[in-house]
Write an enzyme that holds these catalytic residues in place. Structure first.
Site, PDB file in Angstrom:
ATOM      1  N   ARG A 155       0.774  -1.214   0.111  1.00  0.00           N
ATOM      2  CA  ARG A 155      -0.091  -0.023  -0.063  1.00  0.00           C
ATOM      3  C   ARG A 155       0.855   1.307   0.011  1.00  0.00           C
ATOM      4  NH1 ARG A 155      -2.318  -3.527  -1.300  1.00  0.00           N
ATOM      5  NH2 ARG A 155      -4.209  -4.402  -0.429  1.00  0.00           N
ATOM      6  N   SER A 206     -10.631  -0.462   3.818  1.00  0.00           N
ATOM      7  CA  SER A 206      -9.998  -0.796   5.106  1.00  0.00           C
ATOM      8  C   SER A 206      -9.405   0.599   5.574  1.00  0.00           C
ATOM      9  CB  SER A 206      -8.906  -1.672   4.872  1.00  0.00           C
ATOM     10  OG  SER A 206      -9.513  -2.828   4.491  1.00  0.00           O
ATOM     11  N   GLU A 300      -4.447   3.547   6.049  1.00  0.00           N
ATOM     12  CA  GLU A 300      -4.356   3.205   4.662  1.00  0.00           C
ATOM     13  C   GLU A 300      -5.086   4.394   3.800  1.00  0.00           C
ATOM     14  OE1 GLU A 300      -5.400  -0.807   3.530  1.00  0.00           O
ATOM     15  OE2 GLU A 300      -6.147   0.047   1.657  1.00  0.00           O
TER      16      GLU A 300
HETATM   17  C1  LIG Z   1     -15.859  -0.411  -0.427  1.00  0.00           C
HETATM   18  C2  LIG Z   1     -14.150  -0.351  -0.434  1.00  0.00           C
HETATM   19  C3  LIG Z   1     -13.295  -1.578  -0.757  1.00  0.00           C
HETATM   20  C4  LIG Z   1     -11.997  -1.252  -0.936  1.00  0.00           C
HETATM   21  N1  LIG Z   1     -11.500  -2.501  -0.845  1.00  0.00           N
HETATM   22  C5  LIG Z   1      -9.915  -2.277  -1.190  1.00  0.00           C
HETATM   23  C6  LIG Z   1      -8.940  -3.473  -1.415  1.00  0.00           C
HETATM   24  O1  LIG Z   1      -9.548  -4.535  -1.461  1.00  0.00           O
HETATM   25  N2  LIG Z   1      -7.740  -3.140  -1.805  1.00  0.00           N
HETATM   26  C7  LIG Z   1      -7.263  -2.021  -1.694  1.00  0.00           C
HETATM   27  O2  LIG Z   1      -5.941  -1.874  -1.760  1.00  0.00           O
HETATM   28  N3  LIG Z   1      -8.005  -0.791  -1.549  1.00  0.00           N
HETATM   29  C8  LIG Z   1      -9.378  -1.132  -1.420  1.00  0.00           C
HETATM   30  N4  LIG Z   1      -9.918   0.140  -1.033  1.00  0.00           N
HETATM   31  C9  LIG Z   1      -9.453   1.356  -1.149  1.00  0.00           C
HETATM   32  C10 LIG Z   1      -9.731   2.246  -2.696  1.00  0.00           C
HETATM   33  O3  LIG Z   1     -10.663   1.411  -3.248  1.00  0.00           O
HETATM   34  C11 LIG Z   1      -8.139   2.149  -3.350  1.00  0.00           C
HETATM   35  O4  LIG Z   1      -7.262   2.822  -2.425  1.00  0.00           O
HETATM   36  C12 LIG Z   1      -8.267   2.657  -4.638  1.00  0.00           C
HETATM   37  O5  LIG Z   1      -7.287   2.389  -5.364  1.00  0.00           O
HETATM   38  C13 LIG Z   1      -8.402   4.414  -4.583  1.00  0.00           C
HETATM   39  O6  LIG Z   1      -8.551   4.752  -5.810  1.00  0.00           O
HETATM   40  P1  LIG Z   1      -9.355   6.166  -6.173  1.00  0.00           P
HETATM   41  O7  LIG Z   1      -9.346   6.500  -7.540  1.00  0.00           O
HETATM   42  O8  LIG Z   1     -10.600   6.144  -5.700  1.00  0.00           O
HETATM   43  O9  LIG Z   1      -8.520   7.156  -5.442  1.00  0.00           O
HETATM   44  P2  LIG Z   1      -8.654   8.374  -4.432  1.00  0.00           P
HETATM   45  O10 LIG Z   1      -9.394   7.787  -3.360  1.00  0.00           O
HETATM   46  O11 LIG Z   1      -9.294   9.383  -5.284  1.00  0.00           O
HETATM   47  O12 LIG Z   1      -7.496   9.038  -4.398  1.00  0.00           O
HETATM   48  C14 LIG Z   1      -6.466   8.279  -3.305  1.00  0.00           C
HETATM   49  C15 LIG Z   1      -4.971   8.925  -3.504  1.00  0.00           C
HETATM   50  O13 LIG Z   1      -4.543   8.756  -4.621  1.00  0.00           O
HETATM   51  C16 LIG Z   1      -4.151  10.197  -5.031  1.00  0.00           C
HETATM   52  N5  LIG Z   1      -4.328  10.161  -6.467  1.00  0.00           N
HETATM   53  C17 LIG Z   1      -5.591   9.847  -7.150  1.00  0.00           C
HETATM   54  N6  LIG Z   1      -5.304   9.888  -8.411  1.00  0.00           N
HETATM   55  C18 LIG Z   1      -4.023  10.474  -8.553  1.00  0.00           C
HETATM   56  C19 LIG Z   1      -3.333  10.916  -9.935  1.00  0.00           C
HETATM   57  N7  LIG Z   1      -3.852  10.748 -11.060  1.00  0.00           N
HETATM   58  N8  LIG Z   1      -2.089  11.318  -9.369  1.00  0.00           N
HETATM   59  C20 LIG Z   1      -1.426  11.227  -8.252  1.00  0.00           C
HETATM   60  N9  LIG Z   1      -2.290  11.023  -7.164  1.00  0.00           N
HETATM   61  C21 LIG Z   1      -3.584  10.582  -7.516  1.00  0.00           C
HETATM   62  C22 LIG Z   1      -4.987  11.225  -4.258  1.00  0.00           C
HETATM   63  O14 LIG Z   1      -4.562  12.396  -4.041  1.00  0.00           O
HETATM   64  C23 LIG Z   1      -5.264  10.254  -2.890  1.00  0.00           C
HETATM   65  O15 LIG Z   1      -4.237  10.534  -2.023  1.00  0.00           O
HETATM   66  C24 LIG Z   1     -11.496   0.109  -0.990  1.00  0.00           C
HETATM   67  C25 LIG Z   1     -12.528   0.999  -1.061  1.00  0.00           C
HETATM   68  C26 LIG Z   1     -13.563   0.924  -0.853  1.00  0.00           C
HETATM   69  C27 LIG Z   1     -14.430   2.402  -0.571  1.00  0.00           C
END
Ligand SMILES: Cc1cc2nc3c(=O)[nH]c(=O)nc-3n(C[C@H](O)[C@H](O)[C@H](O)COP(=O)(O)OP(=O)(O)OC[C@H]3O[C@@H](n4cnc5c(N)ncnc54)[C@H](O)[C@@H]3O)c2cc1C
Length: 304
Positions: A155, A206, A300
Site C-alpha cells: 500500500r 479498510s 491506509e
Molecule cells: C468498499 C471499498 C473497498 C475497498 N477495497 C480495497 C481493497 O480490497 N484493496 C485496496 O487496495 N483498496 C481498497 N479500497 C480502497 C480504494 O478503493 C483504493 O485505494 C483505490 O485504489 C483508490 O482509488 P481512487 O481512484 O478512488 O483514489 P482516490 O481515493 O480518489 O485517491 C486516493 C489517493 O490517490 C491520489 N491520487 C488519485 N489520483 C491520482 C493521480 N492521477 N495522480 C496522483 N495521485 C492521485 C489522491 O490524491 C489520494 O491521495 C476499497 C475502498 C472501498 C470504498
C-alpha cells in the site's frame, strides 16, 4: 474545462464526508492537464474516484482536480490505461483480452491512478505486479518513469511521498490466460467482496494498514508476537482488523461515524458523519492498539 465553485467533497468521496472545494475541475486529456497546471496558481489536490479519501469538514480552500483521462490501448502483450479509467472496467477489458494478473482485484473501487498511488491489491494480487512503467506529470512536463522508480511496497509508492507528481496513465504487461476463466474469477470475487462491503455503504475500504511483521524492530516484534494468536498472521502481516477487534473496536462510534459490527477495520459513515469523528476514532484506536500490542497503526486512507 468546466470549473465549479463550492463543489461538495461529500459527493466526490465514497465516505460521503467533507465540506466544499473552493474550486473543482475535471481534466479529460493530457493537453487539458498541462494547460491547467501551467495556468493554475492555487493550492491543488488531485483525486480519482475518492474511494480512499477522508475530506476535511472545513473543505479544501483551493482547486480539486479530478483526473478523468480514460484512454485504453493494446499492443501485443502491452496495455495502456489512462489514469482516470475505472479499475473494474479496465480489469473486465483485460480479462476479455485474456490477460492474466489483475482478475482478483475486481471489485476494488476507484481509478487506475488511485490504485497505483496506493499500490492497491486484494487476494494476493497488487497493481504493481503487472506494471511496466508509469506516465506522470512532474510539475513541468509529462514523462515516463520506470516501475523501479515507483518504489512500490505494501500500500505504498513514491507517489505518496512526491505529492506534486500527477499520474497520467500506465503501461502494463501481462501473461496470457483464458478469458472465460478470468472473468469467472472476477465475478466470484465481486460476490465475495459484497459480503464485507454491502453495496452503498459509505466507507473508504479498510481504514488502517496491516502490520508487516518483518519490518518491526526486534523488540517490538517480540512483544507483538507474544501477545497475539499467531494463527492470525497472514502473509507475514498482523491484520489490523484482528488487532482492532482485540481492543474492542467492533461497534464503536463517534457521532454518526461507526465501526462495523462484523469488522474492526471498517469505519463507515452512518449518515451525516464528520471527518472530526473519524479522526477522533482513529486516535483512540491507535492508542489502544499501541498500549496493548506495542505497534502503531498507520492509516491506509488518505486525508485530503
Ligand atoms: C468498499 C471499498 C473497498 C475497498 N477495497 C480495497 C481493497 O480490497 N484493496 C485496496 O487496495 N483498496 C481498497 N479500497 C480502497 C480504494 O478503493 C483504493 O485505494 C483505490 O485504489 C483508490 O482509488 P481512487 O481512484 O478512488 O483514489 P482516490 O481515493 O480518489 O485517491 C486516493 C489517493 O490517490 C491520489 N491520487 C488519485 N489520483 C491520482 C493521480 N492521477 N495522480 C496522483 N495521485 C492521485 C489522491 O490524491 C489520494 O491521495 C476499497 C475502498 C472501498 C470504498
Amino acid at each position: 474545462m468546466r470549473f465549479e465553485k463550492g463543489k461538495s467533497l461529500k459527493s466526490l468521496t465514497t465516505l460521503g464526508i467533507g465540506g466544499k472545494a473552493a474550486d473543482f475541475v475535471e481534466v479529460k486529456n493530457e493537453r487539458e492537464m498541462e494547460k491547467l497546471f501551467r495556468e493554475n496558481k492555487r493550492r491543488w489536490r488531485v483525486i480519482g474516484s475518492g474511494s480512499n479519501i477522508v475530506a476535511p469538514d472545513s473543505g479544501f480552500h483551493g482547486l480539486v482536480i479530478k483526473i478523468g483521462i480514460k484512454a485504453f490501448g493494446v499492443k501485443g502483450k502491452t496495455v495502456y490505461a489512462g489514469a482516470g479509467s475505472n479499475l473494474l472496467d479496465f480489469i473486465k477489458k483485460i480479462n476479455r483480452h485474456g490477460f492474466r494478473g489483475m482478475e482478483k482485484m475486481a471489485g476494488i473501487p476507484g481509478t487506475v491512478a488511485g490504485a497505483i498511488y496506493g499500490n492497491a491489491g486484494a487476494y494476493g494480487q497488487e497493481i504493481k505486479d503487472n506494471i511496466f512503467r508509469v506516465r506522470i506529470f512532474d510539475g513541468e512536463k509529462i514523462k515516463w518513469i520506470s516501475k523501479n522508480k515507483c518504489k512500490f511496497g505494501y500500500r505504498s509508492s513514491i507517489f505518496k511521498k512526491n505529492k506534486n507528481w500527477v499520474i497520467v496513465g500506465a503501461e502494463f504487461s501481462f501473461a496470457k490466460g483464458n478469458p472465460r476463466e478470468l472473468s469467472k474469477i472476477s465475478k466470484d470475487i465481486i460476490k465475495l467482496r459484497e459480503k464485507k462491503y454491502k453495496p452503498g455503504l459509505l466507507c473508504p475500504g479498510s481504514f488502517f494498514k496491516n502490520i508487516i511483521i518483518k519490518d518491526l524492530k526486534s523488540i517490538v516484534r517480540k512483544k507483538l508476537l507474544s501477545k497475539i494468536d499467531n494463527s492470525k498472521i497472514m502473509y507475514g502481516k498482523a491484520p489490523a482488523g484482528y488487532l482492532l477487534e482485540e481492543v474492542g473496536a467492533k461497534g464503536m462510534s463517534s457521532g454518526n461515524v461507526r465501526i462495523a459490527q462484523h469488522h474492526g477495520n471498517l469505519i463507515y459513515n452512518a449518515g451525516g458523519g464528520k471527518a472530526r469523528d473519524i479522526r477522533k476514532l482513529s486516535r483512540i484506536l491507535k492508542d489502544r492498539v499501541s498500549r496493548k500490542f506495542g505497534v502503531r497503526l498507520e492509516e491506509e486512507v488518505q486525508y485530503l
